[in-house]
Design an enzyme around this catalytic site. Sequence first.
Site, short mmCIF file in Angstrom:
data_model
loop_
_atom_site.label_atom_id
_atom_site.label_comp_id
_atom_site.label_asym_id
_atom_site.label_seq_id
_atom_site.Cartn_x
_atom_site.Cartn_y
_atom_site.Cartn_z
N ARG A 35 19.92 31.69 39.54
CA ARG A 35 19.21 32.52 40.52
C ARG A 35 17.76 32.09 40.71
O ARG A 35 17.24 32.13 41.82
CB ARG A 35 19.26 33.99 40.12
CG ARG A 35 20.64 34.55 40.33
CD ARG A 35 20.69 36.01 39.95
NE ARG A 35 21.98 36.57 40.30
CZ ARG A 35 22.52 37.59 39.68
NH1 ARG A 35 21.88 38.17 38.67
NH2 ARG A 35 23.69 38.05 40.05
N LYS A 198 42.24 43.91 42.00
CA LYS A 198 42.53 45.16 42.70
C LYS A 198 42.50 45.08 44.22
O LYS A 198 41.69 44.36 44.79
CB LYS A 198 41.49 46.20 42.27
CG LYS A 198 41.65 46.59 40.83
CD LYS A 198 40.63 47.63 40.47
CE LYS A 198 41.04 48.30 39.17
NZ LYS A 198 40.11 49.36 38.84
N GLY A 354 32.09 37.35 42.59
CA GLY A 354 31.89 36.87 41.23
C GLY A 354 32.94 35.93 40.67
O GLY A 354 32.64 34.81 40.29
N GLY A 377 28.41 41.58 45.64
CA GLY A 377 28.58 42.83 46.40
C GLY A 377 28.01 42.76 47.80
O GLY A 377 28.62 43.28 48.75
P1 AMP Z 1 38.26 41.23 40.99
O1 AMP Z 1 37.03 41.61 40.25
O2 AMP Z 1 38.99 42.37 41.60
O3 AMP Z 1 38.03 40.08 41.95
O4 AMP Z 1 39.27 40.68 39.89
C1 AMP Z 1 39.05 39.54 39.13
C2 AMP Z 1 39.93 39.61 37.91
O5 AMP Z 1 41.27 39.74 38.31
C3 AMP Z 1 39.89 38.40 37.01
O6 AMP Z 1 39.24 38.73 35.83
C4 AMP Z 1 41.36 38.07 36.78
O7 AMP Z 1 41.67 37.83 35.43
C5 AMP Z 1 42.07 39.31 37.25
N1 AMP Z 1 43.44 39.05 37.70
C6 AMP Z 1 43.84 38.11 38.57
N2 AMP Z 1 45.17 38.13 38.70
C7 AMP Z 1 45.64 39.09 37.90
C8 AMP Z 1 46.94 39.58 37.59
N3 AMP Z 1 48.02 39.06 38.17
N4 AMP Z 1 47.03 40.60 36.71
C9 AMP Z 1 45.93 41.11 36.14
N5 AMP Z 1 44.68 40.69 36.39
C10 AMP Z 1 44.53 39.70 37.25
#
Ligand code: AMP
Length: 397
Positions: A35, A198, A354, A377
Amino acid sequence: MNTIDNYNFSGKKALIRVDFNVPLNDKFDITDTTRIDAALPTIRKILDGGGAVILMSHLGRPRTGPEEKFSLKHILPYISEQLGLEVKFADDCIGEQAKEKAADLKPGEVLLLENLRFYKEETEGDEKFASKLAFLGDVYVNDAFGTAHRAHASTAIIAQFFPNDKLFGYIMENEVRSIDKVLHDSGKPFTAILGGAKVSGKIEIIINLLDKVDNIIIGGGMMFTFIKAMGGNIGNSLLEEDLIDTAKKAFYKAKELGVNFYIPSDTVAADAFDNDANTRLVPADAVPDGLMGLDIGPDSIKSFTEIIGNSSTILWNGPMGVFEMNNFEAGTKAIAEAVAAATQKGAFSLIGGGDSVAAINKYHLKDKVSYVSTGGGAMLEYIEGKELPGVKAVEEL
Ligand code: AMP
């Protein structure tokens, strides 16, 4: 766009809102300087143009008032070294000392102010506090894209005190231009790849992108809410029950608009959330009970690689699987490589959020894609179609 390239800084004191919120270890050494490094071109440009620079930033999340561990003085040696000059420091961002040090500043000199968030007025967007900061400089430069989605005193409120002297620094300019290019001026076919854990937090992006993209590729844990919505069996995979209906609606809306909506056909299913778990390759819509899908499988990789390879614009947010564990990283790695390969062939690729940034770094592909957003974000909110207070305040006449 009001940028620093179109402004005469000679004899001016530029008050720059930077994002120096860097991670520090327990000896207060900076463990990732990205940064700070990103802000150096803006600082150098102003100094080279005959201006003086006053830097203001937050660091960490101090609760109430000053806390030693969140003092910006810890980063002083590093910026001095990078700029090749002795950066001065005011141990309060407002008050007499800051005023005196700012008044004494000569062209070519740099002053760093203490952590803005030692005052709760910063995050409250307090106008009086903003006016005290504004008093220190002649021109305001916002170069903190990471906080552009917050209407804080130093990121947005302060701009009103510089009606004719408010500008975007290079980071802000590049971020806004790159995202605008993708959203409003994209070459076709335009493919958006969305993954991560998610659906919540991503669904607004999917909906806002539907009238702009040709292809949407879904991966990561979020794919299972879509598969469940289509009537598939997902075993113990991640599910957001309350979003099944929303996922279904987004899928049908995509069909209605002629957008290709790609959901993985196969998944690497594990009997535990563990790198050493037993795994089986199964159809993504027939995950046996007791197993959870932790990565996309080879058939999905093959078809997604082809779609990405034929795209002119690519937006990627979120990993395809649990890429932090070696046994579930193949999907994310293959997609990162496909995005890099398409970029080499001439596509414009924007990577943000991220974990996809972490993935691009893990596979050393940062220099092989068009733009990696530092915004997290802020980038996501911008893509959702929201107005960012930090951008609006500088653009507004
Ligand atoms: P996000 O912050 O929603 O972008 O999620 C990122 C996280 O999603 C990472 O730490 C991944 O390990 C997790 N992730 C990706 N695919 C899966 C999956 N099939 N099941 C559980 N976690 C996951």
